[in-house]
Design a protein around this motif. Structure first.
Motif, short mmCIF file in Angstrom:
data_model
loop_
_atom_site.label_atom_id
_atom_site.label_comp_id
_atom_site.label_asym_id
_atom_site.label_seq_id
_atom_site.Cartn_x
_atom_site.Cartn_y
_atom_site.Cartn_z
N CYS A 85 4.12 12.67 5.30
CA CYS A 85 4.37 13.67 4.26
C CYS A 85 3.81 13.15 2.94
CB CYS A 85 5.88 13.92 4.13
SG CYS A 85 6.33 15.13 2.85
N CYS A 86 2.86 13.90 2.37
CA CYS A 86 2.25 13.53 1.09
C CYS A 86 2.41 14.68 0.11
CB CYS A 86 0.78 13.20 1.27
SG CYS A 86 0.43 11.73 2.26
N GLY A 87 3.10 14.44 -0.97
CA GLY A 87 3.25 15.47 -1.99
C GLY A 87 3.92 16.73 -1.49
N GLY A 88 4.82 16.59 -0.53
CA GLY A 88 5.53 17.75 0.00
C GLY A 88 4.76 18.51 1.06
N ASN A 89 3.64 17.95 1.55
CA ASN A 89 2.84 18.60 2.58
C ASN A 89 2.61 17.63 3.74
OD1 ASN A 89 1.73 21.32 1.36
ND2 ASN A 89 1.64 19.80 -0.26
N VAL A 90 2.57 18.17 4.95
CA VAL A 90 2.31 17.36 6.14
C VAL A 90 0.81 17.17 6.27
CG1 VAL A 90 2.53 17.24 8.64
CG2 VAL A 90 4.39 18.21 7.28
N VAL A 91 0.37 15.90 6.38
CA VAL A 91 -1.04 15.57 6.51
C VAL A 91 -1.23 14.66 7.71
CG1 VAL A 91 -1.52 15.84 4.05
CG2 VAL A 91 -0.83 13.61 4.94
N GLN A 92 -2.47 14.58 8.21
CA GLN A 92 -2.77 13.75 9.36
C GLN A 92 -2.85 12.28 8.95
OE1 GLN A 92 -2.75 14.76 12.35
NE2 GLN A 92 -2.80 16.98 12.07
N GLY A 93 -2.48 11.39 9.87
CA GLY A 93 -2.58 9.96 9.64
C GLY A 93 -1.23 9.30 9.53
N PRO A 94 -0.91 8.36 10.42
CA PRO A 94 0.38 7.65 10.35
C PRO A 94 0.42 6.70 9.17
CG PRO A 94 -1.00 6.66 12.03
CD PRO A 94 -1.74 7.87 11.54
N MET A 95 1.59 6.38 8.68
CA MET A 95 1.75 5.54 7.50
C MET A 95 1.21 4.13 7.71
SD MET A 95 5.52 6.66 6.08
CE MET A 95 5.39 5.50 4.73
N ILE A 96 1.16 3.65 8.96
CA ILE A 96 0.70 2.30 9.20
C ILE A 96 -0.80 2.17 8.97
CG2 ILE A 96 0.28 2.66 11.66
CD1 ILE A 96 1.35 -0.18 12.12
N GLU A 97 -1.56 3.28 9.02
CA GLU A 97 -3.01 3.25 8.87
C GLU A 97 -3.50 4.07 7.68
OE1 GLU A 97 -4.64 4.64 12.50
OE2 GLU A 97 -3.78 3.03 13.73
N PHE A 98 -2.71 5.00 7.22
CA PHE A 98 -3.13 5.89 6.13
C PHE A 98 -2.12 5.83 4.99
CE2 PHE A 98 -5.38 7.39 9.77
CZ PHE A 98 -6.53 8.00 9.31
N ALA A 99 -2.59 6.13 3.80
CA ALA A 99 -1.72 6.16 2.62
C ALA A 99 -1.89 7.52 1.94
CB ALA A 99 -2.08 5.03 1.66
N CYS A 100 -0.89 7.89 1.17
CA CYS A 100 -0.93 9.17 0.45
C CYS A 100 -1.74 9.04 -0.83
CB CYS A 100 0.48 9.63 0.12
SG CYS A 100 1.43 10.24 1.55
#
Length: 203
Positions: A85-100
């Motif tokens: 969840c980034c900025g109140g929206n669901v985005v692709q990419g798990p937290m272990i590999e991606f950042a908001c």
């Protein structure tokens, strides 16, 4: 309207309706209905399987399993295995590999970087200047604008405003965020990972 003894543990009053239930055993009201807190959850007046005490929680009117799912904006469920969840929206990419980055996500191990709330291409040694990336060995950053040449002092006046008494002042030309910076390793940025629509599906 029916009446009942106030201290009777075997009776509940749910929205002015008397129902049988044992509060000592976990019975409670969910709207006008009875449920047991050890077996079910009450989310916005709706009863669902999965108790809050057994690893479930409410996400809007539904329940989610915390070990596998998350709740974005208290309304949208998503799977933590491949989304976040980034900025109140669901985005692709798990937290272990991606950042908001604002309402988007970017791959941590790539040359992408987050400047402000914008995902831009960078690389080793690059830094943020406003919403742009620059390399301090060949450019400078002044008030969020990329200027040619390293270690340039910031102008004491606005880039678009002449000095007092001079109508033709020519400050250092600023580079627009979209311009290519010489020496920067460039590649086409990936398609932005924008908000992913994940409406709540009934269980």
């Amino acid at each position: 309207m029916a009446s009942y003894p106030v201290n009777d543990p075997d009776v509940l009053c749910c929205l002015n309706k008397v129902v049988s239930g044992n509060s000592r055993m976990g019975d409670a009201c969910c709207g006008a209905d009875k449920y047991n807190v050890h077996e079910h959850s009450c989310c916005l007046g709706r009863i669902h399987g999965g108790a809050l005490t057994t690893g479930f929680t409410c996400c809007g009117p539904e329940t989610i399993e915390l070990a596998k799912e998350g709740c974005c904006g208290n309304r949208t469920r998503y799977t933590t295995l491949d989304q976040q969840c980034c900025g109140g929206n669901v985005v692709q990419g798990p937290m272990i590999e991606f950042a908001c980055c604002g309402m988007m996500s970017y791959e941590i191990a790539s040359e992408e970087m987050c400047c402000g709330t914008v995902v831009v291409m960078g690389g080793p040694g690059f830094m943020c200047c406003g919403n742009s990336a620059f390399h301090p060995s060949i450019h400078s950053c002044c008030n969020g604008m990329v200027l040619p040449g390293p270690n340039r002092p910031c102008m004491k006046y606005s880039i678009n405003t002449p000095r007092k008494g001079q109508s033709n002042a020519r400050p250092f030309p600023a580079m627009n965020p979209g311009m290519q910076i010489p020496g920067q390793r460039r590649r086409q940025p990936p398609r932005p990972r924008g908000p992913v629509q994940s409406p709540i599906a009934g269980k």
